[in-house]
Each structure stands twice: as structure tokens, then as C-alpha cells.
Design a protein around this motif. Structure first.
Motif, PDB file in Angstrom:
ATOM      1  N   PHE A 194       3.650   0.496  -8.999  1.00  0.00           N
ATOM      2  CA  PHE A 194       4.457   1.275  -8.041  1.00  0.00           C
ATOM      3  C   PHE A 194       5.051   0.364  -6.957  1.00  0.00           C
ATOM      4  CE2 PHE A 194       4.218   3.697  -3.940  1.00  0.00           C
ATOM      5  CZ  PHE A 194       5.403   4.384  -4.109  1.00  0.00           C
TER       6      PHE A 194
ATOM      7  N   THR B 245      -0.652   4.694   8.048  1.00  0.00           N
ATOM      8  CA  THR B 245       0.623   3.971   7.966  1.00  0.00           C
ATOM      9  C   THR B 245       1.030   3.472   9.352  1.00  0.00           C
ATOM     10  OG1 THR B 245       1.259   5.425   6.168  1.00  0.00           O
ATOM     11  CG2 THR B 245       3.017   4.151   7.170  1.00  0.00           C
TER      12      THR B 245
ATOM     13  N   PHE C 232       3.054   4.637   3.010  1.00  0.00           N
ATOM     14  CA  PHE C 232       2.624   6.038   3.075  1.00  0.00           C
ATOM     15  C   PHE C 232       2.326   6.576   1.671  1.00  0.00           C
ATOM     16  CE2 PHE C 232       4.050  10.568   2.991  1.00  0.00           C
ATOM     17  CZ  PHE C 232       3.025  11.093   3.747  1.00  0.00           C
ATOM     18  N   SER C 233       3.232   6.274   0.717  1.00  0.00           N
ATOM     19  CA  SER C 233       3.040   6.758  -0.658  1.00  0.00           C
ATOM     20  C   SER C 233       1.764   6.180  -1.252  1.00  0.00           C
ATOM     21  CB  SER C 233       4.210   6.351  -1.544  1.00  0.00           C
ATOM     22  OG  SER C 233       5.407   6.730  -0.958  1.00  0.00           O
TER      23      SER C 233
ATOM     24  N   ASN D 192       7.803   1.825   5.281  1.00  0.00           N
ATOM     25  CA  ASN D 192       6.885   2.929   5.636  1.00  0.00           C
ATOM     26  C   ASN D 192       6.659   3.890   4.466  1.00  0.00           C
ATOM     27  OD1 ASN D 192       8.196   5.729   6.186  1.00  0.00           O
ATOM     28  ND2 ASN D 192       9.623   4.313   7.152  1.00  0.00           N
ATOM     29  N   GLY D 193       7.728   4.132   3.702  1.00  0.00           N
ATOM     30  CA  GLY D 193       7.606   5.032   2.553  1.00  0.00           C
ATOM     31  C   GLY D 193       6.645   4.478   1.520  1.00  0.00           C
ATOM     32  N   LYS D 194       6.740   3.168   1.291  1.00  0.00           N
ATOM     33  CA  LYS D 194       5.880   2.514   0.297  1.00  0.00           C
ATOM     34  C   LYS D 194       4.418   2.605   0.719  1.00  0.00           C
ATOM     35  CE  LYS D 194       8.812   0.310  -2.598  1.00  0.00           C
ATOM     36  NZ  LYS D 194       8.806   0.627  -4.023  1.00  0.00           N
TER      37      LYS D 194
ATOM     38  N   TYR E 125      -1.062   8.412  -2.813  1.00  0.00           N
ATOM     39  CA  TYR E 125      -1.482   8.285  -4.211  1.00  0.00           C
ATOM     40  C   TYR E 125      -2.935   7.824  -4.327  1.00  0.00           C
ATOM     41  CZ  TYR E 125       3.391   8.992  -5.500  1.00  0.00           C
ATOM     42  OH  TYR E 125       4.646   9.525  -5.656  1.00  0.00           O
TER      43      TYR E 125
ATOM     44  N   PRO F  23       7.746   8.368  -7.595  1.00  0.00           N
ATOM     45  CA  PRO F  23       8.628   8.597  -6.437  1.00  0.00           C
ATOM     46  C   PRO F  23       7.996   8.141  -5.121  1.00  0.00           C
ATOM     47  CG  PRO F  23       7.676  10.649  -7.189  1.00  0.00           C
ATOM     48  CD  PRO F  23       7.261   9.621  -8.173  1.00  0.00           C
ATOM     49  N   GLU F  24       8.882   7.651  -4.252  1.00  0.00           N
ATOM     50  CA  GLU F  24       8.411   7.247  -2.923  1.00  0.00           C
ATOM     51  C   GLU F  24       8.335   8.501  -2.046  1.00  0.00           C
ATOM     52  OE1 GLU F  24      10.121   3.535  -1.453  1.00  0.00           O
ATOM     53  OE2 GLU F  24      10.236   4.533   0.498  1.00  0.00           O
ATOM     54  N   LEU F  25       7.222   8.686  -1.364  1.00  0.00           N
ATOM     55  CA  LEU F  25       7.059   9.879  -0.537  1.00  0.00           C
ATOM     56  C   LEU F  25       7.552   9.606   0.880  1.00  0.00           C
ATOM     57  CD1 LEU F  25       3.448  10.732  -1.753  1.00  0.00           C
ATOM     58  CD2 LEU F  25       5.595  11.536  -2.693  1.00  0.00           C
ATOM     59  N   LYS F  26       7.921  10.678   1.549  1.00  0.00           N
ATOM     60  CA  LYS F  26       8.527  10.517   2.877  1.00  0.00           C
ATOM     61  C   LYS F  26       7.568  10.993   3.964  1.00  0.00           C
ATOM     62  CE  LYS F  26      12.913  11.592   5.160  1.00  0.00           C
ATOM     63  NZ  LYS F  26      12.466  12.177   6.386  1.00  0.00           N
ATOM     64  N   MET F  27       7.456  10.190   5.026  1.00  0.00           N
ATOM     65  CA  MET F  27       6.605  10.588   6.152  1.00  0.00           C
ATOM     66  C   MET F  27       7.365  11.574   7.036  1.00  0.00           C
ATOM     67  SD  MET F  27       4.338   7.655   7.767  1.00  0.00           S
ATOM     68  CE  MET F  27       5.569   6.745   8.608  1.00  0.00           C
TER      69      MET F  27
ATOM     70  N   GLU G  61       7.025  16.048  -0.949  1.00  0.00           N
ATOM     71  CA  GLU G  61       7.427  15.081   0.085  1.00  0.00           C
ATOM     72  C   GLU G  61       8.331  13.985  -0.459  1.00  0.00           C
ATOM     73  OE1 GLU G  61       3.422  13.646   0.875  1.00  0.00           O
ATOM     74  OE2 GLU G  61       2.989  15.506  -0.124  1.00  0.00           O
ATOM     75  N   THR G  62       8.697  14.044  -1.723  1.00  0.00           N
ATOM     76  CA  THR G  62       9.451  12.928  -2.316  1.00  0.00           C
ATOM     77  C   THR G  62      10.831  12.780  -1.712  1.00  0.00           C
ATOM     78  OG1 THR G  62      10.086  14.414  -4.066  1.00  0.00           O
ATOM     79  CG2 THR G  62       8.327  12.881  -4.564  1.00  0.00           C
TER      80      THR G  62
ATOM     81  N   LEU H 175       4.749   4.898 -13.958  1.00  0.00           N
ATOM     82  CA  LEU H 175       4.097   4.333 -12.760  1.00  0.00           C
ATOM     83  C   LEU H 175       5.090   3.506 -11.949  1.00  0.00           C
ATOM     84  CD1 LEU H 175       0.655   3.257 -14.231  1.00  0.00           C
ATOM     85  CD2 LEU H 175       0.958   4.779 -12.287  1.00  0.00           C
ATOM     86  N   GLU H 176       5.942   2.777 -12.670  1.00  0.00           N
ATOM     87  CA  GLU H 176       6.939   1.952 -11.982  1.00  0.00           C
ATOM     88  C   GLU H 176       7.965   2.825 -11.269  1.00  0.00           C
ATOM     89  OE1 GLU H 176       8.539  -0.820 -14.832  1.00  0.00           O
ATOM     90  OE2 GLU H 176       6.577  -1.777 -15.040  1.00  0.00           O
TER      91      GLU H 176
END
Lengths: 209, 178
Positions: B135, B47, B30-31, B26-28, B35, A17-21, B101-102, A13-14
């Protein structure tokens, strides 16, 4: 076994992965920032403008009293006050903010003691105003002077030239209520015309002229 | 320049600087929405709204506090509003979710998908909490402020959620115990 699994899940969980817009959204935000920056600059300028007008009004007011003290001439006070009013009037007509425009109109109408001058100012503002809400407010104010020939002329002129259906309906209501002769003739012609906005035409039909 | 210094300058009218915060978070944000089970479009829209709200309300930001928890508070409130308007109807089907999208893909995709599915099985408030603490790596104290509960309660809930996820894994994938 249980301990290891809980630890593993916690670590996963830590390290989720960070997702990309999409780039599109990132560019959209950049545009939003630019627009907001532009708005801020504009409102700062308006703020300065309002304060400058207020400062000019105060200066003119003090000058007016100064002149009055020296000459003891009440006509000069009136002239100074009138000049201050004129400054505010010019500022109102050019003010880009609808709220400020409406507030200033209220003040101008209530501070003008000469009815003819007040009507003249209102007519000028109606003719130059572009926003429908401000125009509707102005028409409502001027309708209380509809016994004056110049106001009736203005209403007829608006009836023929106004393109906004809401403003036009407001004008039609006043004309039909007062039964202004020339205006009524124009309305009857509108009933049979195909070039009139359907909303306006329906309203005229509903009035049963 | 710290986040707090940036937001102070944004509040003074230097809106362009908000791009620094946008690029950083933004990534944080958006993710987090993804999730939480939102579609890509909805997550992107939300976002965008979050950062727009940051600019609009930065004047009310308390400079004695940290920016990150404040941002996540806005992020949560936007999600609450979204749920109020859309109910559950706009949530994605969990099988549609993938990790294409990662930004950096150095994990086992299957394992992550399984964990994500397990996350989507959790009630919303549990999922929000675990995502913020693990996260987004908020401290227990910061999460406690955001959720309006005590630090001790956050610790207990986080522990219980991890336990729940572990149980889910054991039931769903019994053969994968090491």
C-alpha cells in the motif's frame, strides 16, 4: 487459479484506497505548526537576549579591568562588577524561561558577598515572582536568613497576601518552626477562618500550633 | 522541492513548510493506522502526533537519507507506543470498518472490505509489512531498513503473507473462485 488469485490480491493491496482525515484534524495540525513556529521565534529571541546579556557582562568586565589598569583604583573594579551584576539581576527578573531564572538566581545569590544586599535582592525577587516553583526555591533560600527582621516581615506579608497554597504552606512551615510571634497569631486566626484554602487549613491543624 | 529539501528548511526553523509534507503524506499515514485496525479518532490522533514528532525531531534527520522511510519509521514507533499503552482493547471491531472515508472511490467496496477483513486477521507484524510494501509502496530495501531484517527476508515474508491472504480468501469465499 492460485497464481491469478495471488496476483489479484497483490494488485488490490497496491491499489488500496487512501482514506481521508477529517478537516478538523488538518486544521489542528495547522494550529500546531503555527504555535511551534511562534515558540521557535520566541526561543530564538530568548537565545539572542541571553547572549546579549552575556556579551554585555563580558564587555563590562573588560572595561572594569581597563579602568583598573589606568587608575589602579580597586573601587572602580568593584563598581564595574556591581554594574555587571545589576545587569544580570535585571535580566533575571525579566527572563521568561523558568530554568534560566532559577539558574540565574543561584548565580546571583552565590555571587553577592554582602548579606544585606543579597537579602534585599531575594525579597525583591519573591515579591515580583509569579511562578510557584521559582517562588518556592526563593523562599527556601531566604529561609536561611529568617533571623533578620526584614525577612520575618516579608514572611508575615506573604502569609497574608499569598494566594498559592503550596507557597503559603512553605511560608507557614518556616513561621511555625521559628515561632515568629506576629505570624503565629495570624496562623491561629486562620485556624478559625472560613476564607482559608482547605489544604492550608488542614496543614495548620496538622502543625498543632 | 524534494521532501528532503523541505525537511531541511523545517529543521532551520521554517515550520510552516511542514504543511507541504503533511498534505502529501497525512492520507497515507492515516490510512495505514486505519488499516492496522485503529478507530478513526485514534488514527487521527496518531497521525497528528507523527507529524508533530517529525517537526520536533527533524534536527536529527540524516540529510543523506530519504524522508519517506524515516517518516514511516516514526509512524511505526508511534504505533508501538500506542499498543504499549492501550494493548489490544482500543482496536475497532472489523465489522465496523467501512470505506466511506476514501478519497477516490473507484473500487469494488465489497471486495475491498473482504480484503481488509483478511488483513485484520493477520498478525500485526505481517499486516504492517504488507501495508508498507504494497500500500505505501516502499521498496524491499527501505522496508528491510525499517524492520531491521535483510532484503531477502522481506521478499520471503511478503510472498508468504500474500499466500496466506489468498488461502484466507479461498477458505472464506470458496464460491468466488474465477
Amino acid at each position: 487459479m492460485k497464481e491469478i488469485n495471488e496476483f489479484k490480491i497483490s494488485s488490490m493491496l497496491e491499489e488500496f484506497p487512501e482514506l481521508k482525515m477529517s478537516d478538523k484534524t488538518q486544521q489542528k495540525f495547522k494550529r500546531t505548526c503555527d504555535n511551534m513556529q511562534h515558540e521557535t521565534k520566541k526561543s530564538k529571541l530568548q537565545y539572542i537576549n541571553v547572549w546579549m546579556s552575556a556579551a554585555a557582562s563580558v564587555i563590562m568586565f573588560i572595561l572594569g579591568y581597563g579602568i583598573a589598569d589606568q587608575t589602579n583604583n580597586s573601587n572602580e573594579i568593584i563598581s564595574s562588577k556591581e554594574y555587571t551584576r545589576q545587569l544580570l539581576f535585571n535580566n533575571t527578573v525579566q527572563n521568561p524561561s523558568l530554568g534560566d531564572r532559577l539558574a540565574s538566581i543561584q548565580y546571583l545569590v552565590s555571587s553577592q558577598t554582602n548579606t544585606n544586599e543579597r537579602v534585599k535582592e531575594l525579597i525583591y525577587m519573591i515579591k515580583t515572582e509569579s511562578n510557584e516553583n521559582v517562588k518556592l526555591a526563593l523562599i527556601e533560600i531566604i529561609s536561611s536568613y529568617s533571623n533578620l527582621i526584614e525577612v520575618q516581615d516579608l514572611l508575615e506579608e506573604q502569609l497574608q497576601n499569598e494566594s498559592n497554597p503550596l507557597v503559603l504552606i512553605s511560608v507557614i512551615n518556616i513561621i511555625s518552626e521559628l515561632k515568629i510571634k506576629k505570624g503565629m497569631e495570624i496562623l491561629k486566626n486562620y485556624q478559625n477562618s472560613n476564607n482559608v484554602d482547605p489544604l492550608v487549613k488542614n496543614h495548620i491543624t496538622y502543625l498543632k500550633l | 522541492m524534494t521532501d528532503e529539501q523541505v525537511i531541511k528548511k523545517v529543521a532551520k526553523g521554517n515550520i510552516g513548510l511542514s504543511m507541504i509534507l503533511f498534505k502529501k503524506y497525512n492520507g497515507k499515514v492515516f490510512s495505514f493506522y486505519r488499516y492496522m485496525g485503529l478507530s478513526i479518532e485514534d488514527a487521527e490522533d496518531l497521525t497528528h502526533e507523527v507529524f508533530e514528532k517529525v517537526i520536533r525531531s527533524c534536527g536529527s534527520f540524516n540529510l543523506d537519507k530519504l524522508f519517506k522511510p524515516w517518516l514511516y519509521q516514526i509512524m511505526r514507533s508511534q504505533l508501538v507506543d500506542f499498543r504499549r499503552v492501550n494493548g489490544r482493547t482500543k482496536y475497532v471491531n472489523i465489522s465496523e470498518f467501512d470505506f466511506k472515508e476514501t478519497v477516490d472511490f473507484e473500487y469494488d467496496e465489497i471486495e475491498l472490505s473482504k480484503l481488509n477483513m483478511a488483513l485484520l486477521e493477520l498478525p500485526n507484524h505481517d499486516r504492517e509489512l504488507i501495508l508498507l510494501v504494497k500500500f505505501q509502496q516502499l521498496s524491499y530495501a527501505e522496508a528491510a531498513t525499517i524492520f531491521g531484517i535483510s532484503e531477502g527476508a522481506v521478499k520471503t515474508r511478503v510472498h508468504r503473507i500474500i499466500h496466506k491472504l489468498t488461502d484466507y480468501f479461498k477458505k472464506q469465499y470458496p464460491n468466488e473462485r474465477d
